[in-house]
Design an enzyme around this catalytic site. Structure first.
Site, PDB file in Angstrom:
ATOM      1  N   ARG A   1     -11.577  -9.658  -1.936  1.00  0.00           N
ATOM      2  CA  ARG A   1     -11.263  -9.107  -0.613  1.00  0.00           C
ATOM      3  C   ARG A   1     -10.813  -7.648  -0.764  1.00  0.00           C
ATOM      4  O   ARG A   1      -9.965  -7.333  -1.583  1.00  0.00           O
ATOM      5  CB  ARG A   1     -10.160  -9.943   0.046  1.00  0.00           C
TER       6      ARG A   1
ATOM      7  N   THR B   1       0.847  -1.206   0.000  1.00  0.00           N
ATOM      8  CA  THR B   1       0.000   0.000   0.000  1.00  0.00           C
ATOM      9  C   THR B   1       0.876   1.248   0.000  1.00  0.00           C
ATOM     10  O   THR B   1       1.935   1.258   0.604  1.00  0.00           O
ATOM     11  CB  THR B   1      -0.887   0.012   1.261  1.00  0.00           C
TER      12      THR B   1
ATOM     13  N   THR C   1      -1.643   2.158   6.244  1.00  0.00           N
ATOM     14  CA  THR C   1      -1.138   0.932   5.626  1.00  0.00           C
ATOM     15  C   THR C   1      -1.005  -0.130   6.697  1.00  0.00           C
ATOM     16  O   THR C   1      -0.625   0.158   7.822  1.00  0.00           O
ATOM     17  CB  THR C   1       0.249   1.148   4.986  1.00  0.00           C
TER      18      THR C   1
END
Lengths: 133, 173
Positions: free
Chosen positions: A29, A1, A52
């Protein structure tokens, strides 16, 4: 991320986050990154946040909204609110990760409760740094 | 000038014992390039929204980080990317989830905010907004990195053999 938060010269705040998710995740997901109030948030009155880490934990805690609420309703500083949510709340449910955040005065915090976080910051005054651990 | 910018490339850092000097230098250099992309907007009087958009697009273009072309693989060997932007002035926001194709998912999140009345869009509907906005698309090969593929195979093997650990570096790319 990955993510970024900014305060521009006119005092406006913004946040952005983007992710590939988790290695070997199930199809379908989704973690906290695209969920406003969990992994991404901005309000000129308090702060801008990009997170993150374990998306499910950040979703369950509504991490970004929780920090904004602590600042807005209890008058906490960004540092106090962000460090409490990452250092205590996230830890308490076994989550790991971190975030970058900026407040309306341009103060930056980058708390995390894991080994490190790829991060960097630059200020109009000239300060500039990148860090990992 | 009163501007401030912070970036992150994720919390899934390589454990110190596995971090090499070359990798560390490459990571700092990549983060430096990203800071420059965002600061170029702010130092020119640009908006916070433009600065975070350009910084995250630069992060998505760096294969070192888990987003865009460095995105990790799902268990099916595919990519599903998510992104969001939010503006502090009026809390306007745009977000996308479960998409693959646009080179920069963050630009699609911003297109959702600027071209629709929605906040969060998924799948084909979101991709339609990307096409209408003329955003750049890439094929699957663009998003392939050997390191992420190897990480997927390792994770699946560890799951099979019951030795899956909690290594955030592997999980979060």
């Amino acid at each position: 991320t990955v993510g970024a938060v900014a305060r521009d010269a006119e005092g406006r705040l913004a946040a952005a986050t983007s992710t590939g998710g988790m290695t070997a995740k199930r199809a379908g997901r989704v973690g906290d990154s695209p969920v406003i109030g969990a992994g991404t948030f901005a309000d000129d009155g308090t702060c801008a946040i990009s997170a993150t880490g374990d998306g499910e934990a950040f979703l369950r805690l509504s991490v970004a909204h929780e920090i904004d609420a602590r600042m807005r309703l209890r008058g906490e500083s960004l540092r106090s609110a962000a460090e409490a949510v990452i250092g205590s709340d996230l830890e308490a449910i076994g989550g790991s990760g971190g975030l970058i955040a900026i407040d309306r005065d341009g103060a930056i915090v980058t708390p995390y409760n894991c080994e490190g976080m790829y991060r960097g910051w630059v200020l109009g005054s000239g300060e500039r740094e990148t860090a990992i651990y | 000038s009163g501007y401030s910018l912070a970036i992150h490339g994720g919390a899934g850092v390589l454990p110190r014992e596995r971090m090499t000097a070359e990798r560390e230098a490459a990571t700092h250099a990549a983060l430096g390039r990203v800071l420059s992309a965002g600061e170029a907007v702010l130092s020119g009087g640009g908006s916070a929204l433009d600065a975070v958009t350009e910084a995250v697009a630069a992060l998505e273009d760096e294969p070192l980080f888990n987003a865009g072309r460095g995105a990790v693989f799902t268990r099916d060997g595919k990519h599903e990317m998510d992104a969001a932007v939010m503006v502090g002035r009026d809390r306007s926001a745009g977000a996308v989830a479960g998409i693959c194709g646009p080179r920069n998912p963050v630009r699609l999140a911003r297109a959702v905010m600027e071209r629709t009345s929605h906040v969060l869009m998924i799948g084909e509907g979101a991709l339609g907004i990307a096409r209408d906005a003329g955003l750049a698309f890439e094929d699957d090969a663009y998003f392939f990195t050997q390191e992420r593929w190897d990480s997927l195979q390792e994770t699946l093997r560890m799951e099979q053999s019951g030795e899956l650990d909690d290594d955030p570096a592997r999980r979060h790319g």
